[in-house]
Design a protein around this motif. Sequence first.
Motif, short mmCIF file in Angstrom:
data_model
loop_
_atom_site.label_atom_id
_atom_site.label_comp_id
_atom_site.label_asym_id
_atom_site.label_seq_id
_atom_site.Cartn_x
_atom_site.Cartn_y
_atom_site.Cartn_z
N ILE A 11 0.87 -1.18 0.00
CA ILE A 11 0.00 0.00 0.00
C ILE A 11 0.91 1.22 0.00
CG2 ILE A 11 -1.85 1.21 1.21
CD1 ILE A 11 -2.22 -1.49 2.81
N ALA A 12 0.78 2.06 -1.01
CA ALA A 12 1.60 3.26 -1.08
C ALA A 12 1.28 4.18 0.09
CB ALA A 12 1.36 3.99 -2.39
N MET A 13 2.33 4.68 0.73
CA MET A 13 2.13 5.64 1.82
C MET A 13 1.51 6.91 1.24
SD MET A 13 3.09 4.68 4.90
CE MET A 13 3.79 6.05 5.81
N PRO A 14 0.73 7.61 2.06
CA PRO A 14 0.09 8.84 1.56
C PRO A 14 1.06 9.88 1.01
CG PRO A 14 -0.89 8.16 3.64
CD PRO A 14 0.30 7.27 3.41
N ASN A 15 2.31 9.84 1.45
CA ASN A 15 3.30 10.81 0.98
C ASN A 15 4.14 10.27 -0.18
OD1 ASN A 15 4.50 8.89 2.70
ND2 ASN A 15 6.23 10.25 3.09
N MET A 16 3.66 9.24 -0.86
CA MET A 16 4.41 8.63 -1.96
C MET A 16 4.79 9.71 -2.97
SD MET A 16 5.70 6.08 -3.73
CE MET A 16 5.21 4.59 -2.91
N ASP A 173 -8.53 2.59 0.21
CA ASP A 173 -9.07 2.77 1.57
C ASP A 173 -9.35 1.41 2.23
OD1 ASP A 173 -8.96 5.57 1.35
OD2 ASP A 173 -10.92 5.61 0.37
N LYS A 174 -9.81 0.44 1.45
CA LYS A 174 -10.05 -0.91 2.00
C LYS A 174 -8.74 -1.55 2.45
CE LYS A 174 -14.18 -2.01 -0.67
NZ LYS A 174 -14.75 -2.86 -1.72
N ALA A 175 -7.68 -1.35 1.68
CA ALA A 175 -6.37 -1.91 2.05
C ALA A 175 -5.87 -1.26 3.34
CB ALA A 175 -5.36 -1.70 0.92
N ILE A 176 -5.99 0.05 3.43
CA ILE A 176 -5.57 0.75 4.66
C ILE A 176 -6.41 0.27 5.84
CG2 ILE A 176 -5.62 3.00 5.81
CD1 ILE A 176 -3.25 2.90 4.00
N ALA A 177 -7.72 0.11 5.63
CA ALA A 177 -8.61 -0.32 6.72
C ALA A 177 -8.21 -1.70 7.26
CB ALA A 177 -10.06 -0.34 6.25
N LYS A 178 -7.62 -2.55 6.40
CA LYS A 178 -7.18 -3.87 6.86
C LYS A 178 -6.09 -3.74 7.92
CE LYS A 178 -6.68 -7.31 3.90
NZ LYS A 178 -7.64 -8.39 4.01
N LEU A 179 -5.40 -2.61 7.92
CA LEU A 179 -4.32 -2.39 8.91
C LEU A 179 -4.85 -1.89 10.25
CD1 LEU A 179 -1.69 -0.78 6.54
CD2 LEU A 179 -1.81 -3.15 7.31
N GLY A 180 -6.09 -1.35 10.24
CA GLY A 180 -6.73 -0.96 11.49
C GLY A 180 -6.36 0.39 12.06
N PHE A 181 -5.89 1.32 11.22
CA PHE A 181 -5.61 2.66 11.72
C PHE A 181 -5.90 3.70 10.66
CE2 PHE A 181 -1.57 1.01 10.12
CZ PHE A 181 -1.18 2.01 9.25
#
Length: 193
Positions: A11-16, A173-181
């Motif tokens: 998952i690319a970081m938001p600051n990619m 957003d689904k991928a990020i949500a899998k991380l729980g934060f």
Amino acid sequence: MDGYLEGQCLIAMPNMGDSRFERAVVFLCAHSADGAMGIIVNKPANHISFVDLLAQLNVIDDEDDIRLPDAALKVPVHTGGPVETGRGFVLHTSDFRLKEATLVTSGDVCLTATVEILRAIARGGGPSQALLALGYAGWAPGQLEQEISNNGWLHCEADHDLIFDGDLDHKYDKAIAKLGFDPRLLSSAAGHA
């Protein structure tokens, strides 16, 4: 393969900083000491459809597209990454394999890069779920590990929904949500304790 992320999603970081990977979700097909290879699963190739591609490759005649099975009409075409963008890669479920042509990336996801899989899909005999990617993302030995340590990527477990779901706008957003934060809480600065 301890320490390697084959079969997971990056998952690319938001600051990619690389616009080619902004908000990208990449399924890692291979990751070892020799490097890494993956397919971006949330960037559509808006300039071509699967049916158009079948016609261009002479898999079907132009008039055959009205007889294609529903599954073939629904195969999405993605921009798989910046490497070899003129080459197609089919990421698919493991219910279809071509001997000596299919790479099993994890227990239930495979990668095939031959025209035979396109023919099978056009006939209705291909995998139950598939996406076609034009190009791929590739990393030299140690490059991905360095990008991860520099806060360029997160990773999560892959699943069929994350890979094959057609809702591309929400896949990141689904991928990020899998991380729980909440990703807005992430810092772009790397640190060492």
